[in-house]
Write a protein that holds these residues in place. Structure first.
Motif, PDB file in Angstrom:
ATOM      1  N   LEU A   8       0.825  -1.206   0.000  1.00  0.00           N
ATOM      2  CA  LEU A   8       0.000   0.000   0.000  1.00  0.00           C
ATOM      3  C   LEU A   8       0.864   1.262   0.000  1.00  0.00           C
ATOM      4  O   LEU A   8       0.512   2.254  -0.645  1.00  0.00           O
ATOM      5  N   ASP A   9       1.976   1.220   0.698  1.00  0.00           N
ATOM      6  CA  ASP A   9       2.881   2.372   0.687  1.00  0.00           C
ATOM      7  C   ASP A   9       3.462   2.586  -0.709  1.00  0.00           C
ATOM      8  O   ASP A   9       3.600   3.724  -1.175  1.00  0.00           O
TER       9      ASP A   9
ATOM     10  N   PRO B 194     -12.731  -0.049   2.718  1.00  0.00           N
ATOM     11  CA  PRO B 194     -11.499   0.274   1.967  1.00  0.00           C
ATOM     12  C   PRO B 194     -11.545   1.647   1.325  1.00  0.00           C
ATOM     13  O   PRO B 194     -10.514   2.299   1.150  1.00  0.00           O
ATOM     14  N   GLU B 195     -12.768   2.120   0.983  1.00  0.00           N
ATOM     15  CA  GLU B 195     -12.876   3.439   0.352  1.00  0.00           C
ATOM     16  C   GLU B 195     -12.379   4.548   1.279  1.00  0.00           C
ATOM     17  O   GLU B 195     -11.871   5.561   0.802  1.00  0.00           O
ATOM     18  N   GLN B 196     -12.535   4.343   2.589  1.00  0.00           N
ATOM     19  CA  GLN B 196     -12.075   5.357   3.518  1.00  0.00           C
ATOM     20  C   GLN B 196     -10.559   5.483   3.477  1.00  0.00           C
ATOM     21  O   GLN B 196     -10.009   6.590   3.459  1.00  0.00           O
ATOM     22  N   TRP B 197      -9.865   4.339   3.427  1.00  0.00           N
ATOM     23  CA  TRP B 197      -8.406   4.385   3.328  1.00  0.00           C
ATOM     24  C   TRP B 197      -7.985   5.002   1.997  1.00  0.00           C
ATOM     25  O   TRP B 197      -7.053   5.820   1.951  1.00  0.00           O
ATOM     26  N   LEU B 198      -8.663   4.616   0.929  1.00  0.00           N
ATOM     27  CA  LEU B 198      -8.345   5.170  -0.384  1.00  0.00           C
ATOM     28  C   LEU B 198      -8.552   6.681  -0.399  1.00  0.00           C
ATOM     29  O   LEU B 198      -7.751   7.429  -0.975  1.00  0.00           O
ATOM     30  N   SER B 199      -9.623   7.134   0.244  1.00  0.00           N
ATOM     31  CA  SER B 199      -9.901   8.564   0.289  1.00  0.00           C
ATOM     32  C   SER B 199      -8.865   9.303   1.127  1.00  0.00           C
ATOM     33  O   SER B 199      -8.364  10.365   0.730  1.00  0.00           O
ATOM     34  N   ASP B 200      -8.522   8.736   2.294  1.00  0.00           N
ATOM     35  CA  ASP B 200      -7.551   9.378   3.179  1.00  0.00           C
ATOM     36  C   ASP B 200      -6.178   9.479   2.520  1.00  0.00           C
ATOM     37  O   ASP B 200      -5.425  10.420   2.788  1.00  0.00           O
ATOM     38  N   ASN B 201      -5.840   8.518   1.675  1.00  0.00           N
ATOM     39  CA  ASN B 201      -4.532   8.482   1.034  1.00  0.00           C
ATOM     40  C   ASN B 201      -4.560   8.966  -0.414  1.00  0.00           C
ATOM     41  O   ASN B 201      -3.610   8.741  -1.161  1.00  0.00           O
TER      42      ASN B 201
ATOM     43  N   ALA C  86      -7.206  -8.400   0.292  1.00  0.00           N
ATOM     44  CA  ALA C  86      -6.433  -9.640   0.430  1.00  0.00           C
ATOM     45  C   ALA C  86      -5.608  -9.653   1.716  1.00  0.00           C
ATOM     46  O   ALA C  86      -5.000 -10.676   2.054  1.00  0.00           O
ATOM     47  N   GLY C  87      -5.573  -8.522   2.435  1.00  0.00           N
ATOM     48  CA  GLY C  87      -4.773  -8.431   3.653  1.00  0.00           C
ATOM     49  C   GLY C  87      -5.492  -8.977   4.871  1.00  0.00           C
ATOM     50  O   GLY C  87      -6.601  -9.528   4.796  1.00  0.00           O
ATOM     51  N   ASN C  88      -4.865  -8.763   6.015  1.00  0.00           N
ATOM     52  CA  ASN C  88      -5.385  -9.296   7.271  1.00  0.00           C
ATOM     53  C   ASN C  88      -5.968  -8.233   8.187  1.00  0.00           C
ATOM     54  O   ASN C  88      -6.364  -8.546   9.309  1.00  0.00           O
ATOM     55  N   ASP C  89      -6.008  -6.997   7.714  1.00  0.00           N
ATOM     56  CA  ASP C  89      -6.530  -5.908   8.542  1.00  0.00           C
ATOM     57  C   ASP C  89      -8.053  -5.849   8.384  1.00  0.00           C
ATOM     58  O   ASP C  89      -8.570  -5.380   7.361  1.00  0.00           O
ATOM     59  N   ALA C  90      -8.757  -6.327   9.399  1.00  0.00           N
ATOM     60  CA  ALA C  90     -10.221  -6.392   9.323  1.00  0.00           C
ATOM     61  C   ALA C  90     -10.845  -5.011   9.250  1.00  0.00           C
ATOM     62  O   ALA C  90     -11.876  -4.817   8.587  1.00  0.00           O
ATOM     63  N   ASP C  91     -10.245  -4.038   9.924  1.00  0.00           N
ATOM     64  CA  ASP C  91     -10.800  -2.679   9.913  1.00  0.00           C
ATOM     65  C   ASP C  91     -10.736  -2.062   8.521  1.00  0.00           C
ATOM     66  O   ASP C  91     -11.681  -1.392   8.083  1.00  0.00           O
ATOM     67  N   LEU C  92      -9.617  -2.278   7.842  1.00  0.00           N
ATOM     68  CA  LEU C  92      -9.499  -1.749   6.483  1.00  0.00           C
ATOM     69  C   LEU C  92     -10.490  -2.422   5.542  1.00  0.00           C
ATOM     70  O   LEU C  92     -11.057  -1.780   4.649  1.00  0.00           O
ATOM     71  N   LYS C  93     -10.702  -3.702   5.721  1.00  0.00           N
ATOM     72  CA  LYS C  93     -11.612  -4.432   4.843  1.00  0.00           C
ATOM     73  C   LYS C  93     -13.048  -3.941   4.974  1.00  0.00           C
ATOM     74  O   LYS C  93     -13.830  -4.023   4.016  1.00  0.00           O
ATOM     75  N   LYS C  94     -13.403  -3.446   6.154  1.00  0.00           N
ATOM     76  CA  LYS C  94     -14.772  -2.979   6.356  1.00  0.00           C
ATOM     77  C   LYS C  94     -15.086  -1.766   5.480  1.00  0.00           C
ATOM     78  O   LYS C  94     -16.212  -1.606   4.997  1.00  0.00           O
TER      79      LYS C  94
ATOM     80  N   ALA D 197      -4.861  -1.010  -5.042  1.00  0.00           N
ATOM     81  CA  ALA D 197      -4.872  -0.765  -3.599  1.00  0.00           C
ATOM     82  C   ALA D 197      -6.067  -1.442  -2.938  1.00  0.00           C
ATOM     83  O   ALA D 197      -5.937  -2.030  -1.848  1.00  0.00           O
ATOM     84  N   ARG D 198      -7.214  -1.381  -3.595  1.00  0.00           N
ATOM     85  CA  ARG D 198      -8.404  -2.048  -3.038  1.00  0.00           C
ATOM     86  C   ARG D 198      -8.192  -3.558  -2.960  1.00  0.00           C
ATOM     87  O   ARG D 198      -8.577  -4.203  -1.971  1.00  0.00           O
ATOM     88  N   GLU D 199      -7.571  -4.122  -3.983  1.00  0.00           N
ATOM     89  CA  GLU D 199      -7.299  -5.572  -3.971  1.00  0.00           C
ATOM     90  C   GLU D 199      -6.329  -5.950  -2.853  1.00  0.00           C
ATOM     91  O   GLU D 199      -6.509  -6.986  -2.189  1.00  0.00           O
ATOM     92  N   VAL D 200      -5.318  -5.114  -2.642  1.00  0.00           N
ATOM     93  CA  VAL D 200      -4.355  -5.386  -1.571  1.00  0.00           C
ATOM     94  C   VAL D 200      -5.049  -5.335  -0.217  1.00  0.00           C
ATOM     95  O   VAL D 200      -4.804  -6.181   0.669  1.00  0.00           O
ATOM     96  N   ILE D 201      -5.919  -4.363  -0.019  1.00  0.00           N
ATOM     97  CA  ILE D 201      -6.643  -4.243   1.248  1.00  0.00           C
ATOM     98  C   ILE D 201      -7.520  -5.466   1.490  1.00  0.00           C
ATOM     99  O   ILE D 201      -7.513  -6.055   2.588  1.00  0.00           O
TER     100      ILE D 201
END
Length: 280
Positions: free
Chosen positions: A140-141, A238-245, A228-236, A222-226
């Motif tokens: 993601l970075d 993902p648009e929020q992370w995409l928007s923040d970044n 496929a990852g293990n972070d349950a909060d991000l999976k709930k 980025a959405r696919e990485v989220i």
């Protein structure tokens, strides 16, 4: 040949304005070339860099051949733009052959730069999209860094295209200083505005065609990485992370890039107002 002082004053202003625009043009394009070179040198190995430069050279050779003789002035938009002003300056009879030669040399240099920058900018975008990072860097970075570099390329491309539109408008307006008939002046001004509008729309569509697919691709990756990852909060969400970044590909999230992309079209569309500001 006697010429009214008003026409001579307008011609002097037009000439000095053109010289000023040439200086600005070269400075901005030099900065963008430095950015492109830095991007390609950072992302490509020696073999890849030579390959990309070879592709750019082939493109440049084809464009130069087209400019120098493949097409006549009637079928070449760039040669028509050049001839519109240059032929008028030649017919005016107030410039020496040496001065006309310098003007032609400057315009040839600017056209050459315009030919070079387009393929290099596209190849710089390809370099950004295929850039490789250290294995220890989170995916993601890496995608966030690519997105930032892509936006920097978009901003630079928009700046040089806006500069190109402004320079074109000033170049086309130079002969209008010799026109004293108001009706003819209005008709010629309409022609220069139409040309600026055409190229402004063309430039903006070119930016959109290059930037939008790349931005959407990075967002989807980025959405696919989220997911496929293990972070349950991000999976709930993902648009929020995409928007923040700043990786969300919606129009509202990409508003600054949208403005940068349509800037050449806006400059071309407001060329009539620009003409009044730069009025001779």
């Amino acid at each position: 040949m006697y010429r009214a002082p008003e026409i001579l004053f307008r011609e002097s202003r037009a000439r000095l304005l053109w010289l000023s625009s040439v200086i600005v043009y070269f400075i901005i394009y030099a900065g963008f070339f430095a950015f492109i070179w830095q991007t390609m040198a950072r992302t490509l190995n020696r073999k890849g860099l030579l390959l990309y430069l070879g592709i750019a050279a082939i493109y440049l050779g084809a464009e130069t051949g087209y400019m120098l003789g493949v097409a006549d002035a009637a079928s070449s938009p760039l040669r028509t733009i050049f001839s519109f002003t240059y032929d008028t300056l030649m017919a005016a009879g107030i410039y020496s052959p040496g001065e006309l030669a310098v003007i032609a040399m400057v315009m040839d240099s600017i056209n050459l730069i315009a030919f070079v920058v387009a393929p290099l900018a596209m190849l710089a975008g390809c370099s950004i999209m295929q850039e490789r990072f250290a294995a220890s860097m989170p995916s993601l970075d890496a995608l966030r860094i690519k997105s930032r570099h892509l936006k920097d390329l978009l901003t630079g491309a928009s700046a040089i295209m806006v500069t190109g539109i402004l320079f074109m408008k000033i170049w086309l307006s130079w002969p209008l200083g010799f026109v004293s008939d108001a009706q003819l002046l209005a008709q010629l001004e309409a022609v220069t505005v139409t040309i600026a509008q055409y190229w402004g729309i063309t430039y903006s569509l070119t930016i959109a065609a290059l930037y939008l697919p790349s931005a959407i691709t990075l967002s989807n990756q980025a959405r696919e990485v989220i997911m496929a990852g293990n972070d349950a909060d991000l999976k709930k969400n993902p648009e929020q992370w995409l928007s923040d970044n700043k990786l969300l590909s919606s129009p509202t999230a990409q508003l600054p890039q949208l403005i940068a992309g349509i800037a050449p079209m806006l400059v071309g569309s407001f060329a009539s107002g620009l003409g009044k500001i730069l009025q001779f």
